[in-house]
Scaffold this motif. Structure first.
Motif, PDB file in Angstrom:
ATOM      1  N   PRO A  28       0.811  -1.092   0.001  1.00 33.61           N
ATOM      2  CA  PRO A  28       0.108   0.071  -0.210  1.00 33.61           C
ATOM      3  C   PRO A  28       0.789   1.096  -0.074  1.00 33.61           C
ATOM      4  O   PRO A  28       0.520   2.291  -0.726  1.00 33.61           O
ATOM      5  CB  PRO A  28      -0.840  -0.102   1.294  1.00 33.61           C
ATOM      6  CG  PRO A  28      -0.879  -1.512   1.373  1.00 33.61           C
ATOM      7  CD  PRO A  28       0.399  -2.220   0.947  1.00 33.61           C
ATOM      8  N   TYR A  29       1.819   1.254   0.776  1.00 26.11           N
ATOM      9  CA  TYR A  29       2.841   2.535   0.599  1.00 26.11           C
ATOM     10  C   TYR A  29       3.532   2.801  -0.449  1.00 26.11           C
ATOM     11  O   TYR A  29       3.601   3.748  -1.023  1.00 26.11           O
ATOM     12  CB  TYR A  29       3.737   2.493   2.097  1.00 26.11           C
ATOM     13  CG  TYR A  29       3.008   2.749   3.106  1.00 26.11           C
ATOM     14  CD1 TYR A  29       2.936   4.015   3.600  1.00 26.11           C
ATOM     15  CD2 TYR A  29       2.441   1.950   4.285  1.00 26.11           C
ATOM     16  CE1 TYR A  29       2.312   4.577   4.707  1.00 26.11           C
ATOM     17  CE2 TYR A  29       1.991   2.377   5.431  1.00 26.11           C
ATOM     18  CZ  TYR A  29       1.767   3.764   5.575  1.00 26.11           C
ATOM     19  OH  TYR A  29       1.022   4.015   6.844  1.00 26.11           O
ATOM     20  N   LEU A  30       3.878   1.632  -1.264  1.00 28.80           N
ATOM     21  CA  LEU A  30       4.604   1.744  -2.527  1.00 28.80           C
ATOM     22  C   LEU A  30       3.772   2.316  -3.563  1.00 28.80           C
ATOM     23  O   LEU A  30       3.920   3.111  -4.225  1.00 28.80           O
ATOM     24  CB  LEU A  30       5.217   0.333  -2.728  1.00 28.80           C
ATOM     25  CG  LEU A  30       6.333  -0.498  -2.096  1.00 28.80           C
ATOM     26  CD1 LEU A  30       6.612  -1.842  -2.732  1.00 28.80           C
ATOM     27  CD2 LEU A  30       7.480   0.574  -2.316  1.00 28.80           C
ATOM     28  N   ILE A  31       2.356   1.861  -3.444  1.00 26.19           N
ATOM     29  CA  ILE A  31       1.561   2.290  -4.300  1.00 26.19           C
ATOM     30  C   ILE A  31       1.211   4.004  -4.283  1.00 26.19           C
ATOM     31  O   ILE A  31       1.144   4.553  -5.233  1.00 26.19           O
ATOM     32  CB  ILE A  31      -0.014   1.665  -4.243  1.00 26.19           C
ATOM     33  CG1 ILE A  31       0.404   0.087  -4.838  1.00 26.19           C
ATOM     34  CG2 ILE A  31      -1.013   2.356  -5.200  1.00 26.19           C
ATOM     35  CD1 ILE A  31      -0.856  -0.959  -4.441  1.00 26.19           C
ATOM     36  N   ILE A  32       1.070   4.342  -2.940  1.00 25.92           N
ATOM     37  CA  ILE A  32       0.986   5.687  -2.618  1.00 25.92           C
ATOM     38  C   ILE A  32       2.187   6.298  -3.179  1.00 25.92           C
ATOM     39  O   ILE A  32       1.967   7.532  -3.465  1.00 25.92           O
ATOM     40  CB  ILE A  32       0.541   5.983  -1.076  1.00 25.92           C
ATOM     41  CG1 ILE A  32      -0.801   5.245  -0.502  1.00 25.92           C
ATOM     42  CG2 ILE A  32       0.935   7.289  -0.369  1.00 25.92           C
ATOM     43  CD1 ILE A  32      -0.809   5.389   0.909  1.00 25.92           C
TER      44      ILE A  32
END
Length: 210
Positions: free
Chosen positions: A148-152
């Motif tokens: 999720p943080y990579l996508i953000i």
């Protein structure tokens, strides 16, 4: 003539929505710039909301299409796939700078239209990024990270220049519609992929080919 009128309306709407915002643009403004009457706009799009929906769909259909096209060759490697998707998306956004800027700006406003877009196109985008990261972990191309943080982070890198063009000008001394920007910024995003994601473990190419 009808198709020409429709294209002129969309072009005028994008220009005015970008310059004045959706709420600051009237149907009469669009009709005047497109050199059509308001009835022609009503014929093609019903109302201003319908025109906004069309612009959103036009933008995201092509955006997701570019992701789908490249994801089809994921077996060539997750890193290669991600870099090619980023390159295509950045090029698409730079080519359609005004449309991109106004779409992202309007996406920050909570509305029924935006919620509908989020429930379709944004989920598709998330799906493809998630699958690429998962494959990268599986094939030891990427170090373990929170997906999720990579996508953000990646989405932030792709959106920021078009949501804050004047800030980009202050920092990088270049606007996203200038050719040099795309070349330079793509190198920076690829550097982020290499240094943030990629592992030093040798990749077994045989394990990637299905």
């Amino acid at each position: 003539m009808k198709n020409n009128a429709k294209e002129a309306i969309v072009k005028a709407a994008i220009s005015l929505f970008h310059a004045n915002g959706y709420s600051g643009t009237s149907i009469r403004d669009i009709a005047s710039l497109a050199k059509v009457n308001t009835a022609t706009i009503a014929y093609h799009f019903n109302n201003k909301t319908g025109l906004l929906e069309y612009c959103f769909m036009y933008f995201f259909e092509k955006y997701i299409g570019k992701m789908e096209e490249i994801y089809a060759s994921i077996d060539r490697g997750a890193k290669d796939c991600l870099k090619r998707i980023v390159a295509n998306l950045l090029h698409y956004q730079c080519e359609n700078n005004q449309l991109t800027s106004f779409v992202y700006r309007e996406m920050s406003v909570d509305s029924q239209v935006v919620r509908e877009i989020m429930s379709t196109y944004s989920l598709k985008e998330k799906y493809y990024f998630q699958k690429i990261f998962e494959r990268g972990f599986e094939w030891n191309e990427f170090r373990p990270h929170s997906i999720p943080y990579l996508i953000i982070q990646l989405k932030g890198l792709l959106m920021m220049p078009f949501m804050n063009t004047h800030y980009m000008r202050e920092v990088l001394y270049v606007f996203p519609n200038e050719p040099f920007f795309e070349q330079k910024y793509l190198k920076d995003i690829h550097f982020w992929i290499d240094k943030t994601l990629c592992t030093d473990i040798p990749i077994n190419k045989g394990a990637i080919i299905k």
